[in-house]
Design an enzyme around this catalytic site. Structure first.
Site, PDB file in Angstrom:
ATOM      1  N   CYS A 143      37.633  42.055  44.370  1.00 47.80           N
ATOM      2  CA  CYS A 143      38.689  43.005  44.008  1.00 47.80           C
ATOM      3  C   CYS A 143      38.066  44.203  43.287  1.00 47.80           C
ATOM      4  O   CYS A 143      36.877  44.176  42.927  1.00 47.80           O
ATOM      5  CB  CYS A 143      39.716  42.310  43.119  1.00 47.80           C
ATOM      6  SG  CYS A 143      39.149  42.036  41.422  1.00 47.80           S
ATOM      7  N   HIS A 182      38.026  36.084  37.015  1.00 44.64           N
ATOM      8  CA  HIS A 182      37.823  35.935  38.454  1.00 44.64           C
ATOM      9  C   HIS A 182      36.467  35.278  38.687  1.00 44.64           C
ATOM     10  O   HIS A 182      35.575  35.340  37.837  1.00 44.64           O
ATOM     11  CB  HIS A 182      37.857  37.298  39.143  1.00 44.64           C
ATOM     12  CG  HIS A 182      39.216  37.922  39.166  1.00 44.64           C
ATOM     13  ND1 HIS A 182      39.531  38.935  40.038  1.00 44.64           N
ATOM     14  CD2 HIS A 182      40.345  37.678  38.448  1.00 44.64           C
ATOM     15  CE1 HIS A 182      40.786  39.295  39.849  1.00 44.64           C
ATOM     16  NE2 HIS A 182      41.301  38.549  38.880  1.00 44.64           N
ATOM     17  N   GLU A 211      33.871  36.020  40.424  1.00 46.89           N
ATOM     18  CA  GLU A 211      32.700  36.893  40.328  1.00 46.89           C
ATOM     19  C   GLU A 211      32.362  37.203  38.869  1.00 46.89           C
ATOM     20  O   GLU A 211      31.193  37.205  38.485  1.00 46.89           O
ATOM     21  CB  GLU A 211      32.950  38.206  41.087  1.00 46.89           C
ATOM     22  CG  GLU A 211      33.184  38.017  42.569  1.00 46.89           C
ATOM     23  CD  GLU A 211      34.642  37.816  42.959  1.00 46.89           C
ATOM     24  OE1 GLU A 211      34.980  38.057  44.126  1.00 46.89           O
ATOM     25  OE2 GLU A 211      35.466  37.399  42.094  1.00 46.89           O
TER      26      GLU A 211
END
Length: 155
Positions: A82, A52, A54
């Site tokens: 998330c 992801h 991040e």
């Protein structure tokens, strides 16, 4: 200045999305007003479900700063991170997160974290995640060895 950092996260997301590397997600990590790293979703490009935006940005920032402790850093993400990314943000000790869209916004286009949040609230049912505890003396000994390790570095 924070709007500019978010714009850079958007540009990063767009780059990854248009190159079919992953979904519409971007992130920027900033320290002392300077961009340390940026990342976009690379799940499709790497076949890594943990890639992801991040996480990609955290890995890069940790490498650049040569530390796992990103205290003093801020993260700009195009969407509310998330649960996996929130956990990584906490482990990295990033103190502030700015985000552009909500979990509900991305759920409406197919990125629904609802099951994960339900597992966090209620625990996982066997139909979602089968779990079995294997009592293992070797596993317990690892914990004892870590506890006694004189040169351990806590993270």
């Amino acid at each position: 200045m924070s709007e500019r950092f978010m714009e850079i996260a958007v540009e990063e997301a767009r780059k990854g999305m248009r190159n079919n590397e992953g979904g519409p997600f971007g992130a920027v990590i900033v320290k002392d007003g300077k961009i340390i790293s940026r990342g976009h979703n690379k799940v499709l490009g790497t076949n890594d479900p943990s890639a992801h935006a991040e996480i990609v940005a955290i890995r890069e920032a940790s490498s650049i700063l040569d530390t796992f402790d990103l205290s003093g850093c801020e993260l700009y993400a195009t969407t509310m991170p998330c649960p996996m990314c929130l956990s990584a943000i906490c482990w990295a000790r990033i103190g502030k997160v700015y985000y552009g869209t909500s979990t509900e916004d991305v759920a409406s286009i197919g990125f629904d974290d609802g099951k994960i949040y339900e597992i966090l609230r209620k625990g996982a049912s066997a139909s979602v995640l089968e779990k079995s505890n294997i009592e293992c003396e070797g596993c317990r000994k690892l914990l004892v060895e870590w506890e006694k390790k004189p040169d351990k570095i806590m993270y």
